[in-house]
Write a protein that holds these residues in place. Structure first.
Motif, mmCIF file in Angstrom:
data_model
loop_
_atom_site.group_PDB
_atom_site.id
_atom_site.type_symbol
_atom_site.label_atom_id
_atom_site.label_comp_id
_atom_site.label_asym_id
_atom_site.label_seq_id
_atom_site.Cartn_x
_atom_site.Cartn_y
_atom_site.Cartn_z
ATOM 1 N N PHE A 123 8.448 -10.398 -1.708
ATOM 2 C CA PHE A 123 9.679 -9.609 -1.698
ATOM 3 C C PHE A 123 9.441 -8.134 -1.404
ATOM 4 O O PHE A 123 10.253 -7.488 -0.774
ATOM 5 C CB PHE A 123 10.484 -9.836 -2.983
ATOM 6 C CG PHE A 123 10.026 -9.028 -4.161
ATOM 7 C CD1 PHE A 123 8.969 -9.455 -4.930
ATOM 8 C CD2 PHE A 123 10.662 -7.850 -4.494
ATOM 9 C CE1 PHE A 123 8.548 -8.727 -6.030
ATOM 10 C CE2 PHE A 123 10.247 -7.108 -5.589
ATOM 11 C CZ PHE A 123 9.186 -7.538 -6.355
ATOM 12 N N VAL A 124 8.305 -7.623 -1.806
ATOM 13 C CA VAL A 124 8.029 -6.218 -1.512
ATOM 14 C C VAL A 124 7.910 -6.014 -0.009
ATOM 15 O O VAL A 124 8.483 -5.084 0.569
ATOM 16 C CB VAL A 124 6.741 -5.771 -2.221
ATOM 17 C CG1 VAL A 124 6.384 -4.359 -1.802
ATOM 18 C CG2 VAL A 124 6.912 -5.846 -3.719
ATOM 19 N N GLU A 137 10.224 -3.815 2.608
ATOM 20 C CA GLU A 137 9.630 -2.829 3.504
ATOM 21 C C GLU A 137 10.096 -3.093 4.939
ATOM 22 O O GLU A 137 10.464 -2.171 5.668
ATOM 23 C CB GLU A 137 8.101 -2.912 3.394
ATOM 24 C CG GLU A 137 7.420 -1.666 3.880
ATOM 25 C CD GLU A 137 5.914 -1.681 3.613
ATOM 26 O OE1 GLU A 137 5.503 -2.411 2.701
ATOM 27 O OE2 GLU A 137 5.198 -0.979 4.322
ATOM 28 N N PHE A 189 1.919 -1.272 11.725
ATOM 29 C CA PHE A 189 2.030 -0.294 10.631
ATOM 30 C C PHE A 189 2.667 -0.833 9.354
ATOM 31 O O PHE A 189 2.649 -0.151 8.342
ATOM 32 C CB PHE A 189 2.732 0.979 11.104
ATOM 33 C CG PHE A 189 4.186 0.790 11.438
ATOM 34 C CD1 PHE A 189 4.554 0.152 12.602
ATOM 35 C CD2 PHE A 189 5.167 1.272 10.601
ATOM 36 C CE1 PHE A 189 5.883 -0.009 12.918
ATOM 37 C CE2 PHE A 189 6.499 1.104 10.915
ATOM 38 C CZ PHE A 189 6.862 0.466 12.087
ATOM 39 N N ILE A 190 3.231 -2.038 9.397
ATOM 40 C CA ILE A 190 3.648 -2.630 8.120
ATOM 41 C C ILE A 190 2.666 -3.750 7.822
ATOM 42 O O ILE A 190 2.724 -4.820 8.409
ATOM 43 C CB ILE A 190 5.092 -3.131 8.185
ATOM 44 C CG1 ILE A 190 5.999 -1.933 8.364
ATOM 45 C CG2 ILE A 190 5.452 -3.882 6.901
ATOM 46 C CD1 ILE A 190 7.454 -2.237 8.330
ATOM 47 N N GLN A 220 1.076 -4.086 4.446
ATOM 48 C CA GLN A 220 0.841 -4.339 3.025
ATOM 49 C C GLN A 220 -0.563 -3.910 2.607
ATOM 50 O O GLN A 220 -1.023 -4.279 1.570
ATOM 51 C CB GLN A 220 1.033 -5.835 2.691
ATOM 52 C CG GLN A 220 2.470 -6.270 2.760
ATOM 53 C CD GLN A 220 3.261 -5.785 1.568
ATOM 54 O OE1 GLN A 220 3.119 -6.257 0.468
ATOM 55 N NE2 GLN A 220 4.096 -4.786 1.776
ATOM 56 N N ILE A 274 -1.797 2.733 4.693
ATOM 57 C CA ILE A 274 -2.176 3.228 6.022
ATOM 58 C C ILE A 274 -3.155 4.385 5.892
ATOM 59 O O ILE A 274 -3.214 5.272 6.714
ATOM 60 C CB ILE A 274 -0.938 3.712 6.815
ATOM 61 C CG1 ILE A 274 -0.059 4.596 5.932
ATOM 62 C CG2 ILE A 274 -0.162 2.547 7.361
ATOM 63 C CD1 ILE A 274 0.867 5.477 6.715
ATOM 64 N N LEU A 299 1.383 4.655 0.603
ATOM 65 C CA LEU A 299 2.660 4.539 1.295
ATOM 66 C C LEU A 299 3.491 3.384 0.751
ATOM 67 O O LEU A 299 4.707 3.483 0.625
ATOM 68 C CB LEU A 299 2.422 4.352 2.796
ATOM 69 C CG LEU A 299 3.668 4.546 3.652
ATOM 70 C CD1 LEU A 299 4.213 5.944 3.532
ATOM 71 C CD2 LEU A 299 3.376 4.212 5.094
ATOM 72 N N GLU A 300 2.808 2.308 0.402
ATOM 73 C CA GLU A 300 3.552 1.149 -0.095
ATOM 74 C C GLU A 300 4.269 1.491 -1.402
ATOM 75 O O GLU A 300 5.444 1.197 -1.570
ATOM 76 C CB GLU A 300 2.574 -0.010 -0.311
ATOM 77 C CG GLU A 300 3.288 -1.337 -0.458
ATOM 78 C CD GLU A 300 2.370 -2.424 -0.968
ATOM 79 O OE1 GLU A 300 1.153 -2.181 -1.096
ATOM 80 O OE2 GLU A 300 2.867 -3.501 -1.259
ATOM 81 N N LYS A 334 7.210 3.729 -0.784
ATOM 82 C CA LYS A 334 8.390 3.025 -0.275
ATOM 83 C C LYS A 334 9.147 2.328 -1.393
ATOM 84 O O LYS A 334 10.366 2.292 -1.404
ATOM 85 C CB LYS A 334 7.975 1.999 0.788
ATOM 86 C CG LYS A 334 7.685 2.634 2.136
ATOM 87 C CD LYS A 334 7.334 1.579 3.160
ATOM 88 C CE LYS A 334 7.036 2.208 4.514
ATOM 89 N NZ LYS A 334 6.549 1.213 5.472
ATOM 90 N N LEU A 335 8.399 1.778 -2.341
ATOM 91 C CA LEU A 335 9.048 1.095 -3.465
ATOM 92 C C LEU A 335 9.847 2.078 -4.303
ATOM 93 O O LEU A 335 10.976 1.802 -4.706
ATOM 94 C CB LEU A 335 7.996 0.397 -4.333
ATOM 95 C CG LEU A 335 7.367 -0.847 -3.730
ATOM 96 C CD1 LEU A 335 6.238 -1.347 -4.615
ATOM 97 C CD2 LEU A 335 8.406 -1.930 -3.546
ATOM 98 N N LEU A 358 5.082 8.842 10.377
ATOM 99 C CA LEU A 358 5.706 7.725 9.662
ATOM 100 C C LEU A 358 6.262 8.200 8.328
ATOM 101 O O LEU A 358 7.333 7.777 7.893
ATOM 102 C CB LEU A 358 4.682 6.609 9.438
ATOM 103 C CG LEU A 358 4.219 5.881 10.700
ATOM 104 C CD1 LEU A 358 3.083 4.927 10.380
ATOM 105 C CD2 LEU A 358 5.364 5.127 11.336
#
Lengths: 448, 948
Positions: free
Chosen positions: A119-120, A124, A146-147, A149, A152, B60-61, B64-65, B98
């Motif tokens: 779900f995360v 995203e 770039f996505i 998980q 980056i 970054l993750e 975003k959350l 980004l």
């Protein structure tokens, strides 16, 4: 534009909920939700009116209290886009399909388990591919750069700007600097042939919908040009060039009713010169789709004979004839003969393959592993019926057929696929190319 | 999976601790848990400060959350949201594009006024960022900001910057800028924001070739709003748009079709290019039909419009609309619709063969529509009528009940179109008389018998058989029966005198329905004063019905063509009908054709000329006919000039009562429409334009409006009570009640004028209410209400209005307007009115649901002093759509299991215990928590039934 996107399981529980616009929250039923988060009312309205509806879904677009819900279903999962505006409906559905593709590319099958586990990631993705309800670049190739998980952290400045230029760029589907030791490409012409035939053997409608699927493993930014035996192109060449050549190839050319292309193909060039040129994405993708209706080779003909003997017995005889070169073999042949709901017993005799009555599916299923061209086979069955006082007549659904043949029923032939890459030192000759034709049955039905 | 299994409230503390943990991984997991709880609808706003603290991170993750959390809770905690501003502003300067884009994107989603102030500076920078990814995100952010604070956007000059982005070098930036500008322009209908001129159009067309599929849609939708200066420009744009027809994305294709359909209007028809373009449109539209079913549906709804506007495009494509066995039902129904539109002499044989095939399928709606389609073909293609009739006869032979009934309804229409041609089939129809149980079919059959009474030997017997249960019939059937018997009498006066006496007395003396009574009186008086005149009136020749039915009204069609691909085209309604607020309220129009030498001043002329040489006449389906004759405009959305057929109808109606007005009344297909009375009131006065005018005399009284009393039905309806007192409403007194009649919720009111002056111009409106009740039509008070006069009005309601929870639940706030003032009152409707007819749950489902409801949700109460047997109770309840699913007897105690469905789809289950000899009944309600709030008001209802 899209006001919100929800994913439900089959029970109507919300798995994913992303709201892009406030307006869909103004369905004031209960003021209990906080800050507009989770527009419970929209969520509930959809569950009550669509997922839990007692009737079969009558429309993929539902309007409840001035709010429109678009939904698609993948196995047990419902995806719903919600809006209060006059949005482009076709775009919303295209987006929902795309969303399914992207999710599948990231984590495989769309199932409740996979969605909960990812779900995360889904949030995203939703943040990236829909902004304020406007779809943004949704090519998996680009998204995966770039996505990830993985964070980056390790990216250099060059890498970052490369990502952004790819996501927004003209060639959003391919990144620079791809290298392969062996330049190779696979071209699959996949056709599904659709037929609706009357009991008397008259073709009511027939068409082939075909796809050219390409797997490319090519270095650099290659420029490709694809050619096939399109009647318009060949006639045009015939006029300009040698006449005997045109006569020879003209016979084999096919009339394409319509075709659509992957976004990498330069449409204006196709419109003006009818040439198909493009820079391909890396890996597998669908280059084009087409549809033909003229001079289709129908690989099988089904001849049904149904006789009602009194009120409690049916006699069914079905003959199938294969109609292609004797040297070719059709595979995975399956004939499905529907039986009435009040069937009590069935006796089947078939010349070839195996036939079985499947009570749960209300059909006799006749399977043949292989069958060569210009052959004929036959099945006969006696169906015992229970006497009923049901006045309604049996609807007699059509006899349907499945098969796979190693040629293109439309007659389409790939003439060439040229690869040019000026910057790297490999030429068209160095590329290993594989071409394969597969014809499958689409909806192949004969009424009886 | 574990993330979804959090329940207790103590976990908030746990999460708090984890959020403040030093370990990054633990922090991240904690935020994930928070988001998971949020998704399933739990309130985790208490964690706001702790989550915001996690924002400062280079992960970054995680960032975003946290942003996701912020977007959802910032509005509820505006002061704390300010805490996040610094981080946002800092992120907008981040070297990583980004992150810059993420920050500006998220900030735009936080709808807190204080934050928007801080948003301006970073946004201005991002709009000029060197990276296209940031610019394209910033472009959309302007639209977001405009949605929150339009003035701010204008003051800060963002609109000009946005306009500049249309010339950006990056196609995606252009596309997003176009999308943002289009949206902003929609809320400023008159601003010249999207200043489309040939230069910008050129830029857009260039970007069109290069941007993503979505960008192409934004650009094409924007192009569709442009009006080219002349046919040359129009052609050149068309030429550059046509390649899009080959795009794999159906939405791109449909948007391109929209642009082409619109700009084609401007091309001279004799131009070669015009023909070429027409040919190019068909293949892509056909291709859309091999897409996924949902898209097929959108495509079919649009093709339906395109076919009406330009039939030539698809005329050779009939076969692709043949229904496949496995098509979803919504695709099947749409295909059928288009097949009828495309039916012509050339393809009728094929179409009929198909339709006959469909008539044996399973889905009832589909089968009915197929049967109806056969009738439509007969009316549309004269040469095929005979074949259609014989096909229908074949279908009648199948004896499938609903097929027979549907067939009879369409055969009646065929008789109307081809009188005296197919009467030989009447014998077959009569054989099926007994199986007809639907009012429409019964009415149609009765009409046929009456119309051809002289050829049916036992017509009197047939009609007499219907007369036995006269009071149980629906109004439609009663009216039809009355007319048919009068016709019979005029044709065979000797044998049927008794019959006509009987029906006239049934209609005038024993009926509560004013429509029926009034029609009865008219006949009676006609027959008794001048039988010859009666004959001329009742047996007058009827006008033939037109061949095209169900066409969309031309001005609406034009507007819908401008909305191809959008929801409007799916609903076949203008956006103003389903979009709230200012958005989309502008009516779009097709451009006028230029260069063809026609006058281009009024859009009407060009539009009618554009459709075809003879614009098809629209005949509305039954019931609406009189409404339209009187131009009542029940659907406020259709505007523009009335089509020709309707206007001739108006003249007829206005000519004189006996010649024209009655003629249409006897036409046969006018059911119990309250508007009939109004039609009479207005017509003889020869003032078709002003219904409200007084002086129409005695007839007016005779046909006094509305069907206030209605027929008695099983459903419970409380007695009228005073809702609005005359003292409080300047002399207007309203008393009323609610009832459910034949599946329609009605608000039945008595309006009394207790003031000294005449009241006119009545209108009614409801506030939002719990079940979305809203008037299904305008308040039908068409004559002025003179002092001391009162009037009965029945207002049909539907439940598609906006919903808001009221307290008490069944409270309804109403505003009534007249020429004096606007008055407000509130009333409470019985919940039983909302019980729908299909509320009978299947036993299995009932059982499963019942078991699923935990015991603690049960509540019970007692009804005292009831002396009915359980069967009587069950019957009585059934009358109010409370269905008995099962009955059990244990120890002399009867238990009834009941189910009820509300209009909004909520189910209510109940158990009723009746002890023999004990006058007290016990009700048991197991309720799912969600509908607990219903309990209070619901529990009162059954009580009422027993004290009837």
């Amino acid at each position: 534009m899209i006001g919100g996107l929800f994913i439900y399981n089959h029970k109507g529980e919300v798995l994913i909920s992303r709201v892009y616009r406030d307006d869909i929250g103004s369905m004031e039923l209960s003021g209990s939700c906080v800050g507009g988060w989770l527009e419970r009312n929209a969520v509930d309205a959809f569950r009550v009116n669509v997922i839990h509806a007692r009737q079969q879904v009558r429309s993929p677009v539902t309007n409840i209290a001035r709010t429109s819900f678009f939904h698609v279903k993948r196995s047990n999962i419902w995806l719903a886009a919600v809006t209060k505006q006059n949005v482009n409906a076709a775009m919303v559905f295209e987006f929902l399909y795309k969303m399914c593709d992207v999710m599948t590319a990231y984590f495989g099958k769309i199932s409740e388990e996979n969605i909960k586990n990812n779900f995360v990631l889904i949030y995203e993705l939703l943040d990236e591919i829909l902004d304020f309800g406007y779809p943004q670049n949704s090519e998996t190739g680009a998204l995966k750069t770039f996505i990830t998980q993985q964070g980056i952290k390790g990216q250099t400045k060059e890498e970052q700007s490369q990502i952004t230029s790819q996501v927004t760029g003209q060639i959003g589907w391919r990144r620079e600097g791809i290298k392969y030791r062996r330049n190779e490409l696979f071209l699959d012409v996949l056709e599904s042939v659709n037929l609706l035939m009357s009991p008397q053997g008259q073709v009511l409608s027939a068409h082939v919908s075909g796809r050219v699927v390409m797997k490319s493993y090519l270095s650099g930014m290659p420029e490709c040009k694809f050619g096939m035996n399109d009647k318009i192109v060949i006639d045009k060449q015939g006029k300009g060039g040698a006449t005997d050549d045109a006569a020879k190839s003209g016979k084999q050319s096919i009339a394409i009713d319509d075709c659509t292309f992957h976004q990498c193909v330069r449409l204006s060039k196709f419109d003006s010169e009818r040439s198909i040129s493009f820079i391909p994405p890396d890996g597998e993708y669908e280059l084009m789709r087409y549809r033909t209706t003229k001079d289709i080779i129908l690989p099988f003909r089904v001849i049904p004979l149904v006789r009602e003997v009194g009120r409690t017995k049916l006699e069914v005889k079905v003959v199938i004839k294969s109609n292609f070169k004797p040297s070719l073999l059709a595979q995975k042949i399956e004939v499905r003969i529907p039986t009435p709901l009040n069937t009590s017993g069935v006796q089947v005799i078939c010349m070839k393959g195996k036939a079985k009555y499947k009570a749960s599916e209300n059909a006799i299923v006749w399977k043949i592993k292989r069958m060569a061209g210009m052959k004929e086979s036959q099945i006969s069955a006696e169906i015992e019926l229970l006497p009923t006082n049901d006045k309604k007549k049996w609807a007699r659904p059509p006899i349907s057929m499945n098969f796979e043949v190693p040629f293109a029923p439309s007659g389409l032939k790939v003439r060439y696929l040229k690869v040019f890459e000026s910057k790297l030192n490999y030429s068209d000759h160095d590329v290993i190319k594989w071409v394969r034709y597969i014809g499958r049955s689409g909806i192949y039905e004969t009424r009886c | 999976m574990f993330l979804f299994s959090l329940v207790c409230s103590g976990e908030i503390f746990e999460l708090k601790a984890e959020l403040n943990s030093d370990k990054k991984e633990k922090k991240k997991e904690a935020v994930k848990k928070v988001i998971a709880s949020m998704t399933v609808g739990k309130d985790v706003s208490a964690l706001f400060p702790d989550v915001v603290n996690c924002m400062q991170t280079d992960n970054l993750e995680l960032k975003k959350l946290v942003y996701l959390y912020l977007m959802n809770y910032a509005k509820s905690q505006p002061d704390m949201a300010i805490m996040a501003v610094n981080t946002f502003v800092k992120d907008c300067e981040d070297p990583n594009p980004l992150i810059r884009a993420l920050a500006v994107r998220t900030m735009g989603c936080i709808r807190v006024d204080k934050i928007t102030e801080y948003l301006c500076e970073p946004l201005r920078k991002c709009l000029k960022d060197e990276d296209p990814y940031v610019r394209k995100t910033a472009a959309v952010c302007v639209a977001k900001l405009h949605d929150i604070n339009a003035q701010l956007v204008e003051d800060q000059g963002f609109l000009d910057t946005l306009k500049d982005l249309i010339s950006d070098s990056n196609p995606m930036v252009v596309a997003n800028a176009v999308a943002a500008l289009s949206e902003i322009a929609e809320s400023h209908p008159n601003s010249n924001l999207l200043d489309l001129n040939p230069q910008t159009i050129n830029k857009l067309l260039t970007a069109l070739n290069e941007c993503t599929e979505w960008g192409q849609i934004f650009i094409l939708d924007c192009l569709a709003n442009y009006t080219p200066r002349d046919d040359r420009e129009s052609q050149s744009i068309c030429e550059r748009v046509t390649p899009r027809l080959s795009h794999a994305n159906s939405a791109v294709v449909l948007s391109a079709v929209k642009v082409l359909m619109k700009f084609m209007e401007m091309l001279p028809k004799d131009l070669d290019y015009y023909g070429t373009l027409l040919k190019k449109l068909a293949p892509p539209l056909v291709t859309l039909l091999s897409a996924e079913p949902e898209l097929q549906y959108v495509a079919l709804r649009n093709i339906n419009l395109i076919v009406q506007r330009r039939p030539e495009i698809m005329k050779h494509e009939m076969k692709v609309f043949f229904v496949k066995y496995n098509d979803p039902i919504y695709v099947k129904l749409e295909k059928l619709d288009i097949m009828i539109r495309l039916a012509s002499q050339a393809n009728i044989a094929q179409v009929l063969a198909e339709l006959k095939e469909y008539a044996t399928e399973v889905d009832v709606d589909f089968v009915r529509k197929a049967v109806r389609a056969i009738g439509r073909c007969a009316i549309k293609v004269e040469q095929s009528a005979e074949r259609c009739v014989s096909t229908l006869l074949d279908l009648i032979q199948t004896k499938v009940n609903y097929v027979v009934q549907e067939a009879i309804v369409v055969i009646k229409d065929i008789f109307r179109k081809y009188p005296n041609k197919y009467e030989s089939v009447i014998a077959t129809l009569c054989e099926n008389l007994d199986s007809l149980d639907e009012p429409e079919a019964r009415a149609a059959m009765i009409w046929i018998v009456g119309e051809y009474a002289e050829r049916i030997d036992n017509a009197d017997e047939l009609l007499e058989s219907f007369l036995e249960g006269f009071h149980d019939e629906s109004t439609q059937v009663q009216l039809q029966l009355l007319t048919a018997i009068v016709k019979l009498f005029l044709k065979k006066p000797t044998e049927t005198q008794e019959l006509v006496q009987q029906v006239l007395s049934l209609a005038t003396q024993d009926s509560d329905n004013p429509d029926l009574r009034d029609r009865g009186y008219i006949y009676w008086r006609l027959l008794s004063t001048d039988p010859v005149a009666a004959k001329e009136v009742v047996l007058a020749e009827k006008p033939l019905i037109s061949e095209e039915t169900d066409l969309i009204e031309p001005t609406l069609l034009e507007e819908l063509i401008c909305h191809i691909g959008t929801l409007a085209s799916v609903y076949h309604k203008p956006p103003s009908a389903f979009v709230e607020g200012s958005r989309g309220v502008q009516h779009k129009r097709l451009p006028c054709s230029a260069g063809s030498g026609e006058s281009v001043d009024s859009p009407e002329t060009s539009s009618t000329a554009g459709v075809s040489d003879a614009p098809p006449a629209v005949i509305p389906s039954q019931g609406d006919l009189l409404g339209d004759l009187l131009n009542l405009d029940l659907t406020p959305t259709t505007t523009g000039p009335p089509p020709p057929a309707v206007s001739t109808g108006m003249q007829l109606g206005a000519m004189d009562l006996l010649g024209g007005g009655l003629d249409s009344l006897l036409g046969g297909d006018l059911g119990g429409n309250p508007a009939i009375g109004a039609g009479f009131g207005a017509a003889p006065a020869a003032m078709p334009a002003s219904f409200g005018a007084p002086g129409s005399g005695g007839l007016d009284d005779l046909f006094d409006l509305g069907s206030g009393v209605g027929m008695p039905m099983g459903a419970y309806s409380p007695p009228k009570s005073v809702w609005l007192q005359a003292m409080k409403a300047k002399g207007l007194e309203i008393s009323g009640t609610f009832a459910r009649r034949a599946g329609v919720i009605q608000m039945e009111m008595t309006l009394t004028n207790k003031a000294m002056s005449v009241m006119t111009d009545f209108a009614i409106q409801f506030n939002r209410n719990s079940f979305g009740l809203s008037p299904a039509g305008p308040l039908q008070v068409l004559t002025p209400l003179s002092p001391n006069q009162s009037i009965e009005v029945a207002l049909p309601l539907n439940t598609s209005g906006p919903v808001m929870k009221m307290d008490p639940l069944n409270n309804l706030q109403v505003a009534v307007k007249n020429n004096i003032d606007v008055f407000y009152f509130s009333c409470q409707y019985p919940i039983s009115m909302l019980f729908v007819e299909d509320g009978k749950m299947e036993r299995q489902i009932f059982l499963a649901t019942w078991k699923d409801i935990p015991n603690e949700n049960e509540s019970q109460f007692q009804i005292k002093d009831c002396h009915l047997s359980s069967d009587a109770v069950s019957n009585k309840l059934q009358g109010s759509n409370i269905f008995t699913i099962a009955k059990r007897t244990v120890d002399g105690q009867d238990m009834l299991y009941l189910s009820v469905k509300l209009t909004n789809g909520i189910w209510v289950l109940a158990e009723l215990r009746i002890q023999a000899g004990n006058p007290n009944y016990t009700f048991l309600f197991p309720l799912p928590i969600s509908s607990r709030y219903l309990l209070e008001s619901f529990s009162k209802i059954p009580l009422i039934f027993f004290f009837l």
